[in-house]
Design a protein around this motif. Structure first.
Motif, PDB file in Angstrom:
ATOM      1  N   THR A   1       0.873  -1.175   0.000  1.00 25.25           N
ATOM      2  CA  THR A   1       0.000   0.000   0.000  1.00 25.25           C
ATOM      3  C   THR A   1       0.912   1.228   0.000  1.00 25.25           C
ATOM      4  O   THR A   1       2.108   1.126   0.329  1.00 25.25           O
TER       5      THR A   1
ATOM      6  N   GLY B   1      -5.391  11.346   0.575  1.00 26.83           N
ATOM      7  CA  GLY B   1      -6.388  10.636   1.376  1.00 26.83           C
ATOM      8  C   GLY B   1      -5.753   9.468   2.110  1.00 26.83           C
ATOM      9  O   GLY B   1      -5.216   8.567   1.485  1.00 26.83           O
TER      10      GLY B   1
ATOM     11  N   ASP C   1      -7.117   7.062   3.708  1.00 22.46           N
ATOM     12  CA  ASP C   1      -7.752   5.764   3.450  1.00 22.46           C
ATOM     13  C   ASP C   1      -7.151   5.120   2.209  1.00 22.46           C
ATOM     14  O   ASP C   1      -6.835   3.935   2.205  1.00 22.46           O
ATOM     15  N   THR C   2      -7.014   5.965   1.158  1.00 21.61           N
ATOM     16  CA  THR C   2      -6.447   5.449  -0.089  1.00 21.61           C
ATOM     17  C   THR C   2      -5.047   4.934   0.170  1.00 21.61           C
ATOM     18  O   THR C   2      -4.673   3.833  -0.253  1.00 21.61           O
TER      19      THR C   2
ATOM     20  N   ASP D   1      -5.094   1.677   2.415  1.00 15.73           N
ATOM     21  CA  ASP D   1      -5.821   0.461   2.028  1.00 15.73           C
ATOM     22  C   ASP D   1      -5.507  -0.041   0.631  1.00 15.73           C
ATOM     23  O   ASP D   1      -5.583  -1.240   0.364  1.00 15.73           O
ATOM     24  N   LYS D   2      -5.201   0.885  -0.253  1.00 11.88           N
ATOM     25  CA  LYS D   2      -5.104   0.494  -1.659  1.00 11.88           C
ATOM     26  C   LYS D   2      -3.662   0.131  -2.017  1.00 11.88           C
ATOM     27  O   LYS D   2      -2.730   0.839  -1.634  1.00 11.88           O
TER      28      LYS D   2
END
Lengths: 549, 256
Positions: B90, B123, B125-126, B129-130
């Motif tokens: 990530t 972000g 979250d990005t 998580d990604k």
């Protein structure tokens, strides 16, 4: 960009961390993570995790445990015989794993741009990579040898000390195997350069993988035939030349008969493992950075590729020139041919997968020595060869450069039909035709009655239809799917279903031959297969592009 | 800050960089220009310790490139044109890994990473998580730029840094490097987008076939050669004259 606010000056605490993380530890974590997740996640859709490498590793370990249980065939045999068998198998599997991973792990071109401008000592980088390679190699070796640990206790001269001795010799063997591959890589990179080394290693890996698959098919049958007649002695003159014999000698010395010759073999193993480890992990570690720099330099050199020339010559000569009149099919043929000849990823996926297809007919011949059984074996083998284009075309769809296949959709093609036909013809010409010729020669050499060879014909008549099956609905576009999706069980199930259905062909051919009506049978089969072939071709020509999510 | 003395790199018989010498003081943004194959990337790779020079010498922040390459690497940040990252990490894992390589603990790196996330609109979250393989080209480029600046290096090399960045991000990035230069960093900016180089850089070094062609302030060089723009100066000095005419002639071949 939010308000274009610049980050404030770096806090002093960031410059020198109070508890600085260890570079070696960070790198070890990184490489283990990369190994468990796979290097590329380009196939991942938004937010999704890659197909679990952990799960695949779990399945692989389970498979290795099961494979290791084959050593029960050596129950009651001497420790040396059991250990020689299991160490040979272990060395073969470990060599395959380490050889296939070492190039990617040790000398990765993309990695240079990520890590080489950072303050990472080359020795720490090398050690992190080797320790992960060793760690995984030990997991695999452990799984493969689990059964042997138990069987060894019941060996004719074994005992309760066997598991401990065998565990130690297996660790040594893993070290020897990893060290040898790393050493070979480092030396070859120095002497041959990256490009030639890649070619050499790919060929070696493909051959090794094929040998492993062939071995795993044949070994259980051979062991089954051995019964109690296994005579393997440690004092045979050529034993010191076999690396597995060194580790088997160590087992025998520590927990078996303990003959002087076993001690000598074990000592040789320990000494050579030490030497290989010293050279690979110590002596050459200092020059590892030079190897990585060589990698950067080699990236600048572009050499003409021989495969391009012979492929071009092949498609511009008759009969292929006539068969590939369609320019799209010809382009697809060249693309598929180039990847089958050059791309390590594609070769390692396709050729080992085809090995069982080639070995199965040979196994069938050996089941029974009666003429009828041999006839059935040859006829079924001929039909079974139809698996080669089916499996080849299925696997040719997967590539690490799958995103480049978008160009096919961008091109003004009404559908994927011509691309499928080009790939199909490449697989037929470059894989299936040589396989059929080898099969016919083998059948001719092994058969007692040359006239029985006519029984290959029913399979050959069905082969073009089998090659069409993966192309249905335009699904055989070469190199168009991410490799993560290649591990689908559905593909294998489909192929087995088709082959089970086709098992009727050899039975009917034999019946027709015994009734003196083989000519009629072949004519009817040709008519049916021809009809199926043209209907399928028409359907593929009209296939539209499947939607992509 | 950066000093090159007859720095040379040969690949076999081919000389990629030929006795290149120049100095870059702190606080300067230098546009490092040249046509394809001029030797720009090879020079940057040598200056970041990725390639060993064949001849000559170079120092970065007083550290010798040959004998103190680890020290050199500690003092530079590099954004390669490939934008390569480990795709199965990530964004956050990747940046934490990079921080650790410079001896910065996760706890210390995280607030800094958050500042970059805010600046680049990534972000959390990005980033958390990604996997990087699923990032757009622009997002990936932002992560690579963050990774180059995370340890606050006094010297930064950018090779086509704007590739993939949207217009807003590009404006922010240009302001960022100008401010960083005012704070005292030496910045080497290699790009083919010459109007950006003309606006952002204090100085331009143009090389061709591995050799230094011109070195000076963009406006002074343009005025001295009577070119009008940096783009025209570039074509004038690198054998590109008459390109417009050739392009027009070539375009005519498309007429049906």
């Amino acid at each position: 960009m939010s308000d274009a606010v610049l980050p404030p000056p770096l806090p002093p605490s960031l410059r020198v961390s109070a508890v600085a993380p260890s570079i070696s530890g960070t790198l070890r974590q990184l490489y283990l993570k990369l190994f468990l997740r796979g290097r590329s996640s380009r196939g991942v859709q938004k937010g999704g995790a890659p197909k679990s490498v952990r799960a695949r590793l779990g399945y692989a370990l389970f498979f290795y445990v099961i494979l290791g249980l084959l050593c029960v065939g050596f129950m009651g045999q001497p420790v040396f015989a059991l250990s020689l068998y299991i160490h040979s198998t272990t060395l073969m599997f470990l060599a395959m794993f380490v050889a296939s991973s070492a190039g990617e792990v040790l000398f990765n071109k993309e990695e240079a741009d990520i890590l080489m401008h950072r303050p990472v000592p080359s020795r720490a980088l090398l050690w992190a990579k080797i320790s992960v390679l060793l760690q995984v190699a030990l997991w695999l070796a452990g799984a493969l040898n689990l059964g042997a640990l138990m069987v060894g206790i019941g060996a004719s001269d074994g005992g309760w000390s066997y598991p401990l001795a065998h565990a130690a010799s297996t660790v040594l063997e893993a070290l020897f195997c990893a060290g040898s591959v790393v050493l070979m890589y480092q030396l070859c990179l120095r002497w041959l350069g990256r490009e030639r080394l890649d070619g050499l290693m790919t060929t070696a890996q493909v051959l090794l993988a094929m040998a492993t698959v062939l071995g795993s098919q044949l070994a259980p049958r051979l062991i089954g035939r051995m019964g109690k007649s296994v005579f393997i002695r440690e004092d045979t003159w050529w034993m010191p030349f076999l690396p597995p014999a060194w580790f088997a000698g160590l087992d025998d010395a520590l927990s078996g008969g303990g003959a002087a010759r076993s001690w000598a073999l074990g000592g040789l193993g320990v000494a050579l493992t030490g030497l290989v480890s010293f050279l690979a992990f110590g002596k050459l570690a200092a020059t590892y950075e030079q190897g990585l720099q060589t990698l950067n330099e080699r990236a600048n050199a572009v050499k003409p590729r021989g495969a391009r020339r012979w492929l071009s010559a092949l498609v511009s000569s008759a009969p292929l020139r006539w068969w590939l009149k369609d320019s799209v099919a010809r382009a697809s043929f060249l693309l598929a041919g180039a990847y089958l000849a050059r791309d390590r990823d594609v070769k390692l996926r396709i050729f080992p997968a085809l090995a069982p297809v080639f070995v199965m007919p040979v196994i069938l011949w050996n089941q029974d020595s009666s003429t009828w059984a041999q006839g059935f074996g040859i006829a079924f083998g001929g039909v079974y060869l139809g698996m080669a284009p089916m499996e080849g075309l299925n696997l040719l769809r997967y590539s690490q450069q799958w995103q480049a296949a978008d160009i096919f959709r961008a091109a003004p093609l009404p559908g994927p039909g011509p691309l499928c036909h080009g790939a199909r013809r490449a697989v037929l010409c470059l894989i299936t035709l040589p396989a059929v010729l080898i099969y016919a020669l083998l059948a001719l050499a092994l058969s007692r009655e040359p006239s029985i060879l006519i029984l290959i014909l029913p399979g050959m008549l069905a082969l073009p239809v089998f090659a069409m099956i993966p192309c249905l609905r335009g699904q055989a576009v070469p190199l168009s799917l991410p490799p993560e999706e290649a591990h689908s069980a559905g593909r294998g199930v489909r192929a087995i279903a088709v082959m089970a259905f086709s098992a009727a062909i050899p039975s009917l051919a034999l019946w027709a031959r015994s009734a003196g009506r083989l000519g009629w049978f072949l004519a009817i089969e040709a008519l049916l297969m021809g009809t199926a072939y043209f209907a399928m071709r028409r359907s593929i020509r009209g296939a539209a592009w499947p939607s992509i999510e | 800050m950066i000093s090159l003395q007859r720095l040379t790199k040969r690949f076999g018989t081919q000389t990629a960089v030929d006795a290149l010498s120049f100095e870059i003081p702190s606080g300067q943004i230098v546009g490092f220009l040249g046509p394809n194959g001029a030797g720009k990337s090879t020079t940057l790779r040598m200056l970041t310790g990725m390639l060993e020079p064949t001849e000559g010498a170079a120092t970065i922040c007083g550290f010798d490139l040959r004998t103190q390459s680890l020290e050199v690497k500690r003092h530079v940040g590099f954004v390669p044109d490939s934008g390569a990252v480990f795709e199965s990490l990530t964004g956050l894992e990747y940046l934490e890994m990079v921080a650790a390589l410079y001896g910065i603990s996760s706890a210390a790196a995280l607030p800094r990473i958050e500042q970059f996330i805010t600046f680049f609109d990534l972000g959390m979250d990005t980033l958390g998580d990604k996997l990087l393989g699923a990032y757009s080209k622009g997002m990936r480029r932002k992560v690579v730029i963050t990774a180059a600046l995370l340890h606050n290096p006094p010297v930064v090399f950018f090779d086509e840094p704007l590739d993939g960045l949207d217009a807003n991000a590009a404006v922010g990035f240009k302001t960022l490097i100008q401010t960083l230069a005012r704070e005292g960093k030496a910045i080497v900016y290699s790009s083919h987008v010459l109007d950006v180089v003309e606006r952002v850089c204090d100085r331009v070094i143009l090389i061709d076939k591995g050799r230094l062609i011109v070195d000076g302030r963009p406006d002074s060089l343009v005025a001295a050669h009577g070119s009008g723009t940096l783009e025209k100066l570039f074509t004038q000095l690198t054998g590109g004259s008459g390109l417009e005419r050739r392009a027009e002639d070539f375009a005519k071949t498309f007429r049906s």
